[in-house]
Design an enzyme around this catalytic site. Sequence first.
Site, mmCIF file in Angstrom:
data_model
loop_
_atom_site.group_PDB
_atom_site.id
_atom_site.type_symbol
_atom_site.label_atom_id
_atom_site.label_comp_id
_atom_site.label_asym_id
_atom_site.label_seq_id
_atom_site.Cartn_x
_atom_site.Cartn_y
_atom_site.Cartn_z
ATOM 1 N N GLY A 113 1.256 -0.737 0.076
ATOM 2 C CA GLY A 113 0.191 -0.154 -0.028
ATOM 3 C C GLY A 113 1.091 1.606 0.373
ATOM 4 C CE1 TYR A 114 5.800 1.261 1.351
ATOM 5 C CE2 TYR A 114 7.158 1.657 -0.558
ATOM 6 C CZ TYR A 114 6.624 1.129 0.462
ATOM 7 O OH TYR A 114 7.599 0.709 1.353
ATOM 8 C CB SER A 115 0.789 3.336 -5.659
ATOM 9 O OG SER A 115 2.497 3.549 -6.269
ATOM 10 C CD GLU A 141 9.558 -2.783 -5.805
ATOM 11 O OE1 GLU A 141 8.884 -3.029 -6.538
ATOM 12 O OE2 GLU A 141 10.012 -1.647 -5.090
ATOM 13 C CB SER A 195 8.104 7.830 -13.917
ATOM 14 O OG SER A 195 8.118 8.819 -13.791
#
Length: 393
Positions: free
Chosen positions: A132-134, A253, A372
Site C-alpha cells: 500500500g504505497y501509491s 525490491e 517513472s
Amino acid sequence: MDLSHSAEDEQFRRDVREWLGDNLVGDFAELKGLGGSGKDLEAHDERLEWDRHLARHGWTCIGWPTEHGGRGLSLMQQVIFHEEYARANAPARVNHLGEELLGPTLIAHGTPAQRERFLPKIRAVEELWCQGYSEPGAGSDLANVSTKARLEGSGEPGEWVIDGQKVWTSLAQFADWIFVLARTEPGSSRHKGLSFLLVPTKQDGVEIRGIEQLTTGAEFNEVFFTGARTSADLVVGEPGDGWGVAMSLLGFERGVSTLGQQVGFAREFQGVVELARSTGAIDDPILRDRLANAKVGLETMRLNALRTLSGGGPGAESIAKLVWGNWHRRLGELAMEIAGTSSLSTQGAPYDLDRWQRLFLFSRADTIYGGSDEVQRNILSERVLGLPREARP
C-alpha cells in the site's frame, strides 16, 4: 566481484536442477510457463499450491538468515537457484511481496514479536501480502502520501485507524495483509510524519476494487480505507519514521527480487526467439541483430543486479530500473514486429489477446510504475551527479 562458481556451488546447482526435475511433474507440470508480466492472474490458485510445495521442501526464503527460518544461502547460490528455476520453465511465484520485500524488512526493522508473528507464515506461504504505497496523488512522488492514520485507545495496545486510498495495488484481491505507508502526524508533509503499518485486509473498513487493464486482467486494484483498524503494535519502526522503513523495503525490491523478475524476462526472450524461428523473421538481419542486442541486454541486467547486490554504489537502484523497464518495453515492441501483421488484430471475440500482444501492452507501463523514468533520472542527476534539485512547489 568474483562471479566464479565453487565446487560447492556447482553441487548446489545439480541439487536444484534435480529437485525441480523430480517435482515439476504431474499437475505441477501443467503450470510450466504460467504467470508473469501481464499474466499474474493466470492459474493463481494452482501456482499458490506450487509455492506451498516449494515451502514444504525448503525452497522459499532461501536468502533469509537461518535464525529466521531461511536457508542462509550465499548470493551466488541464490542466483543459481533463480537460473535453474528459469531453465526449468517453472511457474511465476505468487509470494514475491511477502518473501522478497516484507520479510527482509521485518528482519531488518521489525520487533521480535512482529518477526515471530509474520515470518513463519510468509515462509510457509500461508499469508499473502500486498503493498500500500501509491495513491492517486502520490505515485512516483511517494512522499506526497495523504492516507492518514490516527492512534485510538488509551489502554494497551490500542489501534491505528486508517482512512484514505491506495491505487495500483498488485494482487490485493488475494492478499491477507497489506503494508501501508500512512501519515500519522497531523500537519506533517513530505517525508516526515509517515508510519509503516501492517493492516489486515479482511475487515469491513477495507474495500478492494479491481482495475481492468488493456491486457484483460485485473491484477492491479484500488484499495479504500474507511476506518480500517490494526493493532497499535503493528507499526514497523518508530511512528513517524516510516519513510526510512519504506525506502529500505524498496532497496530489497531492487535486490535479489530483481533476479526473480529476470526469470520471467529470460523466459519471454526465449519465446520471442522461438517465435522468430517459426515465422522466419530470424533470417531478417535487422531483426536478428535486435534479438542479439536483447540477449546482450538480458545478460547486462543480470550482471548489474549482481553488482547492485554486492554494493552497487550510489544510484544503482535507479540505474537498474531504467535498464530493465526500457529493455522489457523494447522486447514487447520487437515481439510485435516479429509476429508481423497478425499482431495487429485479436485472434477471437471479443478481445482474445495472444501472448505477444499481452506482453506488448503490459510492458508499455514498465517505464512508469515503480518510479517513472523521469523520476529515476532526477534521482541520478541530483543524488549522484550533484546537479541542482528540480524546483518543487
